[in-house]
Motif scaffolding. Structure first.
Motif, PDB file in Angstrom:
ATOM      1  N   THR A   1       0.781  -1.591   0.041  1.00  0.00           N
ATOM      2  CA  THR A   1       0.166  -0.020   0.119  1.00  0.00           C
ATOM      3  C   THR A   1       1.193   1.145   0.141  1.00  0.00           C
ATOM      4  N   VAL A   2       0.326   2.297  -0.949  1.00  0.00           N
ATOM      5  CA  VAL A   2       1.080   3.423  -0.764  1.00  0.00           C
ATOM      6  C   VAL A   2      -0.147   4.505  -0.746  1.00  0.00           C
ATOM      7  N   HIS A   3       0.244   5.452   0.349  1.00  0.00           N
ATOM      8  CA  HIS A   3      -0.806   6.829   0.842  1.00  0.00           C
ATOM      9  C   HIS A   3      -0.050   7.257   0.286  1.00  0.00           C
ATOM     10  N   ILE A   4      -1.036   8.625  -0.505  1.00  0.00           N
ATOM     11  CA  ILE A   4      -0.636   9.883  -1.226  1.00  0.00           C
ATOM     12  C   ILE A   4      -1.691  10.952  -0.390  1.00  0.00           C
ATOM     13  N   LYS A   5      -0.568  12.401   1.051  1.00  0.00           N
ATOM     14  CA  LYS A   5      -1.602  12.506   1.098  1.00  0.00           C
ATOM     15  C   LYS A   5      -1.246  13.924   0.677  1.00  0.00           C
ATOM     16  N   ARG A   6      -2.363  15.170   0.772  1.00  0.00           N
ATOM     17  CA  ARG A   6      -2.646  16.105   0.264  1.00  0.00           C
ATOM     18  C   ARG A   6      -3.595  17.094   1.012  1.00  0.00           C
ATOM     19  N   GLU A   7      -2.155  18.175   1.369  1.00  0.00           N
ATOM     20  CA  GLU A   7      -3.472  19.841   1.573  1.00  0.00           C
ATOM     21  C   GLU A   7      -4.158  20.210   1.625  1.00  0.00           C
ATOM     22  N   ASN A   8      -4.025  20.552  -0.563  1.00  0.00           N
ATOM     23  CA  ASN A   8      -5.135  21.137  -1.082  1.00  0.00           C
ATOM     24  C   ASN A   8      -6.271  19.863  -2.257  1.00  0.00           C
ATOM     25  N   GLY A   9      -5.883  19.211  -2.198  1.00  0.00           N
ATOM     26  CA  GLY A   9      -6.618  18.116  -2.876  1.00  0.00           C
ATOM     27  C   GLY A   9      -6.920  17.064  -2.539  1.00  0.00           C
ATOM     28  N   PRO A  10      -7.516  15.943  -2.950  1.00  0.00           N
ATOM     29  CA  PRO A  10      -8.143  14.404  -2.696  1.00  0.00           C
ATOM     30  C   PRO A  10      -6.677  14.117  -2.099  1.00  0.00           C
TER      31      PRO A  10
END
Length: 172
Positions: free
Chosen positions: A63-72
């Motif tokens: 699993t790879v998680h993509i974390k964004r502050e100003n987007g999904p």
């Protein structure tokens, strides 16, 4: 809109630029060296972090998680065994899941959701440019599927998820 992504030749800590159709720098993929788990930051040309891409440790499925502050934000994971074809699934916050099918190691795959194609990733279009693949984002969409930063982050996540398979194949 097409983007050119240079494939990671080295392991973590390798930084590379993502170029647009006019060969201009658009995003920097900043590999974070000396971390326990594979981590990247996707930055704009001003150095602002648009997404943090981090491999999850100790999971049954990679699993790879993509974390964004100003987007999904999104999570990319291997789908449980499918005898017909390779698949990854992208769980996008507050949006329909994306499905990724094709040849991940050969960089020939499609990202799609219930509304159609999100992006097409292809190395075949760039036979002249070594260690580079194209990401053709369907920017005509008015949903998260037309978000180039998210799509590029997913392509980087696919690369991170499949790099171990590539290394294993080379050792045999």
């Amino acid at each position: 809109m097409k983007f050119l992504v240079r494939e990671r030749i080295f392991d973590i800590g390798d930084d590379y630029w993502v170029l647009d159709e006019n060969d201009e720098k658009v995003y920097l993929v900043d590999g974070k060296a000396l971390r326990l788990r594979t981590t990247f930051e996707l930055k704009d040309t001003e150095g602002e972090v648009l997404a943090t891409i981090r491999e999850k440790m100790f999971k049954i499925r990679d699993t790879v998680h993509i974390k964004r502050e100003n987007g999904p934000s999104a999570t990319v994971r291997e789908r449980l065994f499918d005898p017909l074809r390779e698949k990854l699934v992208v769980e996008v916050d507050d949006a329909p899941d994306w499905e990724i099918t094709g040849d991940f190691l050969g960089k020939e795959y499609v990202i799609s959701d219930e509304n159609g194609t999100v992006a097409h990733i292809s190395r075949k279009l760039l036979t002249v440019v070594r260690d580079t693949y194209a990401v053709d984002v369907n920017t005509h969409r008015d949903d998260v599927g037309g978000d180039p930063a998210l799509v590029i982050s997913v392509a980087v996540a696919v690369d991170a998820l499949t790099k171990d398979d590539k290394e294993d194949d080379g050792e045999e």
